[in-house]
Design an enzyme around this catalytic site. Sequence first.
Site, PDB file in Angstrom:
ATOM      1  N   ARG A 224      -1.428 -37.361  23.997  1.00 33.37           N
ATOM      2  CA  ARG A 224      -2.430 -36.774  24.888  1.00 33.37           C
ATOM      3  C   ARG A 224      -1.815 -35.540  25.558  1.00 33.37           C
ATOM      4  O   ARG A 224      -0.620 -35.514  25.868  1.00 33.37           O
ATOM      5  CB  ARG A 224      -2.854 -37.767  25.979  1.00 33.37           C
ATOM      6  CG  ARG A 224      -3.757 -38.895  25.487  1.00 33.37           C
ATOM      7  CD  ARG A 224      -5.148 -38.379  25.071  1.00 33.37           C
ATOM      8  NE  ARG A 224      -6.051 -39.435  24.638  1.00 33.37           N
ATOM      9  CZ  ARG A 224      -6.248 -39.802  23.367  1.00 33.37           C
ATOM     10  NH1 ARG A 224      -5.595 -39.206  22.380  1.00 33.37           N
ATOM     11  NH2 ARG A 224      -7.110 -40.757  23.079  1.00 33.37           N
ATOM     12  N   HIS A 272      -6.484 -31.406  17.799  1.00 33.89           N
ATOM     13  CA  HIS A 272      -6.656 -32.859  17.972  1.00 33.89           C
ATOM     14  C   HIS A 272      -7.181 -33.511  16.674  1.00 33.89           C
ATOM     15  O   HIS A 272      -8.225 -34.163  16.681  1.00 33.89           O
ATOM     16  CB  HIS A 272      -7.603 -33.160  19.149  1.00 33.89           C
ATOM     17  CG  HIS A 272      -7.427 -34.542  19.699  1.00 33.89           C
ATOM     18  ND1 HIS A 272      -7.471 -34.823  21.039  1.00 33.89           N
ATOM     19  CD2 HIS A 272      -7.217 -35.738  19.083  1.00 33.89           C
ATOM     20  CE1 HIS A 272      -7.295 -36.130  21.233  1.00 33.89           C
ATOM     21  NE2 HIS A 272      -7.135 -36.701  20.059  1.00 33.89           N
TER      22      HIS A 272
HETATM   23  P1  NAP Z   1      -0.411 -48.954  20.892  1.00 32.88           P
HETATM   24  O1  NAP Z   1      -0.427 -49.765  19.643  1.00 32.88           O
HETATM   25  O2  NAP Z   1      -0.999 -49.525  22.139  1.00 32.88           O
HETATM   26  O3  NAP Z   1       1.122 -48.593  21.177  1.00 32.88           O
HETATM   27  C1  NAP Z   1       1.538 -47.965  22.345  1.00 32.88           C
HETATM   28  C2  NAP Z   1       3.046 -47.910  22.361  1.00 32.88           C
HETATM   29  O4  NAP Z   1       3.478 -47.192  23.537  1.00 32.88           O
HETATM   30  C3  NAP Z   1       3.688 -49.306  22.452  1.00 32.88           C
HETATM   31  O5  NAP Z   1       4.864 -49.339  21.685  1.00 32.88           O
HETATM   32  C4  NAP Z   1       4.025 -49.428  23.935  1.00 32.88           C
HETATM   33  O6  NAP Z   1       5.098 -50.288  24.227  1.00 32.88           O
HETATM   34  C5  NAP Z   1       4.404 -47.991  24.258  1.00 32.88           C
HETATM   35  N1  NAP Z   1       4.295 -47.741  25.700  1.00 32.88           N
HETATM   36  C6  NAP Z   1       3.208 -47.812  26.490  1.00 32.88           C
HETATM   37  N2  NAP Z   1       3.537 -47.548  27.777  1.00 32.88           N
HETATM   38  C7  NAP Z   1       4.862 -47.305  27.779  1.00 32.88           C
HETATM   39  C8  NAP Z   1       5.790 -46.997  28.804  1.00 32.88           C
HETATM   40  N3  NAP Z   1       5.422 -46.888  30.092  1.00 32.88           N
HETATM   41  N4  NAP Z   1       7.079 -46.826  28.463  1.00 32.88           N
HETATM   42  C9  NAP Z   1       7.482 -46.957  27.177  1.00 32.88           C
HETATM   43  N5  NAP Z   1       6.640 -47.254  26.148  1.00 32.88           N
HETATM   44  C10 NAP Z   1       5.354 -47.422  26.456  1.00 32.88           C
HETATM   45  O7  NAP Z   1      -1.103 -47.554  20.672  1.00 32.88           O
HETATM   46  P2  NAP Z   1      -1.284 -46.735  19.297  1.00 32.88           P
HETATM   47  O8  NAP Z   1      -2.425 -47.237  18.529  1.00 32.88           O
HETATM   48  O9  NAP Z   1       0.026 -46.646  18.617  1.00 32.88           O
HETATM   49  O10 NAP Z   1      -1.716 -45.301  19.879  1.00 32.88           O
HETATM   50  C11 NAP Z   1      -0.878 -44.587  20.765  1.00 32.88           C
HETATM   51  C12 NAP Z   1      -1.574 -43.368  21.323  1.00 32.88           C
HETATM   52  O11 NAP Z   1      -1.714 -42.365  20.310  1.00 32.88           O
HETATM   53  C13 NAP Z   1      -3.019 -43.589  21.785  1.00 32.88           C
HETATM   54  O12 NAP Z   1      -3.061 -44.168  23.064  1.00 32.88           O
HETATM   55  C14 NAP Z   1      -3.584 -42.178  21.786  1.00 32.88           C
HETATM   56  O13 NAP Z   1      -3.343 -41.562  23.033  1.00 32.88           O
HETATM   57  C15 NAP Z   1      -2.738 -41.466  20.719  1.00 32.88           C
HETATM   58  N6  NAP Z   1      -3.555 -41.102  19.550  1.00 32.88           N
HETATM   59  C16 NAP Z   1      -3.764 -39.796  19.275  1.00 32.88           C
HETATM   60  C17 NAP Z   1      -4.512 -39.444  18.174  1.00 32.88           C
HETATM   61  C18 NAP Z   1      -4.718 -38.003  17.797  1.00 32.88           C
HETATM   62  O14 NAP Z   1      -5.498 -37.716  16.913  1.00 32.88           O
HETATM   63  N7  NAP Z   1      -4.003 -37.084  18.396  1.00 32.88           N
HETATM   64  C19 NAP Z   1      -5.068 -40.428  17.342  1.00 32.88           C
HETATM   65  C20 NAP Z   1      -4.837 -41.757  17.658  1.00 32.88           C
HETATM   66  C21 NAP Z   1      -4.075 -42.094  18.768  1.00 32.88           C
HETATM   67  P3  NAP Z   1       5.019 -51.868  23.876  1.00 32.88           P
HETATM   68  O15 NAP Z   1       5.076 -51.928  22.358  1.00 32.88           O
HETATM   69  O16 NAP Z   1       6.204 -52.427  24.519  1.00 32.88           O
HETATM   70  O17 NAP Z   1       3.701 -52.362  24.403  1.00 32.88           O
HETATM   71  C1  GLV Z   2      -7.668 -40.168  19.285  1.00 40.54           C
HETATM   72  O1  GLV Z   2      -7.162 -39.338  19.955  1.00 40.54           O
HETATM   73  C2  GLV Z   2      -7.583 -41.569  19.547  1.00 40.54           C
HETATM   74  O2  GLV Z   2      -7.128 -41.956  20.620  1.00 40.54           O
HETATM   75  O3  GLV Z   2      -7.990 -42.357  18.656  1.00 40.54           O
END
Ligand code: NAP
Ligand code: GLV
Length: 309
Positions: A224, A272
């Site tokens: 983000r 994005h």
């Molecule tokens: P997820 O499965 O919830 O994983 C989040 C990871 O971040 C977990 O490993 C979590 O730790 C870690 N985390 C959260 N808070 C933390 C903190 N305070 N300190 C250290 N580590 C922390 O999420 P995801 O599906 O991988 O997605 C992650 C993010 O990618 C989304 O929230 C979104 O913002 C972004 N995203 C962007 C796009 C784009 O097109 N640009 C697309 C999709 C997603 P734990 O494993 O210990 O819980």
């Molecule tokens: C895209 O940014 C998502 O959070 O899926």
Amino acid sequence: MRRVVFCAGQTDPARWVEGLARLLPEFEVEVFDPRASGRSDYAVVWAPPAALFDTETSLKAIFNLGAGIDALMRMPNLPKDIPVVRLGDAGMSVQMAEYVCHAVIRHTRELDLFESASRSGHWTFRKPTIRSHYPVGIMGLGAIGARVAQALVDFEYPVRGWSRTEKNLPGVTCYSGAAGLDPFLRSTRILVCVLPLTPETDSILNRENLAKLIEDAYLINVARGAHLVDADLLALLESGQLAGATLDVFREEPLPADHPFWSHPQIVMTPHISARTLRDASLAQIAGKIEQLERGLPIEGIVDRRCGY
Ligand code: NAP
Ligand code: GLV
């Protein structure tokens, strides 16, 4: 009849609604209309207007059409007592692995230099670069970060990862929690941010943290825009501490026309698109979870409101 309401901003809703109706034949699926009665059981949303939750007051769960739920969590009238469910992978992880590997390889193999040399008609020689000189550190080892890490391990980069709770991933040196951040950053040269945006991670890509990276570092932010302090990135590029950045997300989207990132020679930007929400995979996941909930079964992907993701 049970109902699903669909509300996803600029997305043309017709094919989403059709797809969901096909997967859930026993449900009426409708696009949100603030003048309607508001008796839906489930909402499928992306950046909905506040009016949705003022109108739809009998929801049993809210499904977010994305992995990041930060925008929903900021809504003051988001119902507090029903599950908010995020997309889990749904085809995004492999896209993100592809995007991040592309950015890492483009930087470490100096492909931008070769591209500009070829455009100006030069057959250029440069010494080979060495993988071990480019340890990649991934902030966030969730559904997406773990897949990105795996892809980079397959390309034989040294890979580090940082998460909130402890992890053990093959080929990845894992760090966790506040105490793990400093050693993680100090052993990283290419930093990839795939964290959710929460009060703890807001502005985490700031001068103090970025200055801890191994010299001549590179930043890839696909999480983000609010993770990054824009002015700190510009200052570190100016001082030479950072060699460059690939950015897919921004504090304000679309990025304002007068933002200095547009013309910065060391910044590569995309609008994005690093991991798109794929309609078929997303709808199949959501419909499957609605059926599970209807049968009283547990589902994955419910947001932990205390952690904010
Ligand atoms: P997820 O499965 O919830 O994983 C989040 C990871 O971040 C977990 O490993 C979590 O730790 C870690 N985390 C959260 N808070 C933390 C903190 N305070 N300190 C250290 N580590 C922390 O999420 P995801 O599906 O991988 O997605 C992650 C993010 O990618 C989304 O929230 C979104 O913002 C972004 N995203 C962007 C796009 C784009 O097109 N640009 C697309 C999709 C997603 P734990 O494993 O210990 O819980
Ligand atoms: C895209 O940014 C998502 O959070 O899926």
